[in-house]
Design an enzyme around this catalytic site. Sequence first.
Site, PDB file in Angstrom:
ATOM      1  N   LYS A   1       5.571  -7.662  -0.867  1.00  0.00           N
ATOM      2  CA  LYS A   1       4.261  -8.199  -0.455  1.00  0.00           C
ATOM      3  C   LYS A   1       4.037  -9.630  -0.925  1.00  0.00           C
ATOM      4  O   LYS A   1       3.228 -10.365  -0.349  1.00  0.00           O
ATOM      5  CB  LYS A   1       3.136  -7.305  -0.991  1.00  0.00           C
ATOM      6  CG  LYS A   1       3.166  -5.886  -0.465  1.00  0.00           C
ATOM      7  CD  LYS A   1       2.273  -5.709   0.740  1.00  0.00           C
ATOM      8  CE  LYS A   1       2.253  -4.258   1.211  1.00  0.00           C
ATOM      9  NZ  LYS A   1       1.467  -4.076   2.437  1.00  0.00           N
TER      10      LYS A   1
ATOM     11  N   SER B   1      -4.400  -1.127  -1.098  1.00  0.00           N
ATOM     12  CA  SER B   1      -4.199   0.063  -1.928  1.00  0.00           C
ATOM     13  C   SER B   1      -3.347  -0.246  -3.141  1.00  0.00           C
ATOM     14  O   SER B   1      -3.081   0.618  -3.947  1.00  0.00           O
ATOM     15  CB  SER B   1      -3.523   1.159  -1.105  1.00  0.00           C
ATOM     16  OG  SER B   1      -2.223   0.738  -0.743  1.00  0.00           O
TER      17      SER B   1
END
Lengths: 313, 313
Positions: A52, A77
């Site tokens: 990410k 999340s």
Amino acid sequence: MIPAKTEIEAAYQRVKPFVHRTPVLTSNLVNRHINAELFFKCENFQKMGAFKMRGAVNAILQLSEEERKAGVVTHSSGNFAQAVALAARTLEVKAYIVMPSNAPDVKKQAVMGYGGIITESAPTLAAREKAADHIKGETGAVFLHPSNQMEVILGNATATVELLESHPDLDAVITPVGGGGLLAGTALAVHYYGNGCSTLAGEPFDADDAYRSFHSGRIETNKVTNTIADGLRTQLGSVNFPIIKELVSDILLVEEDEIVNGMRYLWERLKIVIEPSSAVPFAAVLKHKERFRNKKIGILLSGGNVSLSQLPF
Amino acid sequence: MIPAKTEIEAAYQRVKPFVHRTPVLTSNLVNRHINAELFFKCENFQKMGAFKMRGAVNAILQLSEEERKAGVVTHSSGNFAQAVALAARTLEVKAYIVMPSNAPDVKKQAVMGYGGIITESAPTLAAREKAADHIKGETGAVFLHPSNQMEVILGNATATVELLESHPDLDAVITPVGGGGLLAGTALAVHYYGNGCSTLAGEPFDADDAYRSFHSGRIETNKVTNTIADGLRTQLGSVNFPIIKELVSDILLVEEDEIVNGMRYLWERLKIVIEPSSAVPFAAVLKHKERFRNKKIGILLSGGNVSLSQLPF
């Protein structure tokens, strides 16, 4: 709809100074067991512990001076939260992070460690979006989407660009699919840098929106998201789905116990810490061994952020 | 007493085709925490999961044709057993392995998986030696010692040769010390390939024979060996101790909880699976942070064979 190769190349050059070129691991033992050659791209060794970082860096680097001053906001999340917090700190930008109240503690602490400003929300997509909207209104911060934003998708693509640079003859690359941002980015990289290479995904039965969308041709929503693969509880989006629809060959579903077994198998054989989401594509390969016989398969290990106090084994 | 540099060089060339050149990992996060630059030599990624492969391969490759036919025998609390089994299978030699009855299951299974022929013994050094002697008498197999044999020590040295080849400016290299074979090999490599570099060791208080021997100048025996670092419950020997006495700068003791904390810290930060013994030198660095301030330290992560069902966290 499909971005040009030059856009991926630009993203690659842009993020390069700010991310690790992660190693690719192999294991004779595992290869003999599967009867295939597997190449594990270890994004669990990426900065903040997941791929990410790539998307977050690529997105923030394209903000204007004005936008950078206002900061960025996201909801996630877990791993994208850490990625935005660390990328923002690296680039001296303020990061507002909306996290669901049930996110693992280890992830919340990491976000705070990277200087992210956390707002908790109820663990639903609607609640998360509302909280992020509110912050955007108050601060003028620019919203970054964890998976459904082209800059993020192009950043994610760079992991597979690296993988195909060192292993140009892969027959397939397989990733987990949750929000769809990694799968779309991977499919783009395979499309432009692969050589007769196809893109596949593994997905939990217990969050199978991508599988159903892939087969119906339109975005389907998750009915349950109880999977242990906490990074994959999210929903496909309008930006990444068209890319997935056009460039992905297949999506393979796996059961919860298959995810846990795959995770344990890789911890034991490769001696690496991966989170449950990362085990999903490997579990899919293990389940469909005969399909991958004698092939060269790249497996994207998406992240390694797991709470050691809550292991499933 | 101290073998020549050419002997290490020969061992390096000899084992090269049969072992992995393991990666060296670094972490900005860890470096900032310690205020030093740490370079983790990942022998947990070595074939069979530990540096022991190097010594086993080097020893077996020096047997005569006659000796190879009779096979090899060893006794080991775990990793050397796997190493001899795998090295022997690779070189088409029979391997008889004496294992203490309390050795972790995961290690016994691995030895069998590599084709080793296991004999169980009581978990004392005397019982292990007796069982190995018996096999030697029956089969004519050549005995390989896990740590107190020059061929094994020279094989072990090759891990640090690799480390110093890629990072020639290290101020120190620190390893765990159990039987003394890794520490002696490392000290030899540092002696010949280092540049103002010193060799240190970490050792558990609960198996501190090396620490006491280092200070008394003669081989002292372990009074207890209850440490979680199961690879370090063994005893210094007459071949490795003279090297350690001459070339090692210091041995640092750590408590059991420091080992577990160090292990957990590295799993979380580096995303790698290491066994408790591997965490001992890092735990020593963590405990004596101020001593290593702003230094470049190589840390030998000796192995990754740990039972995931029996984690201390």
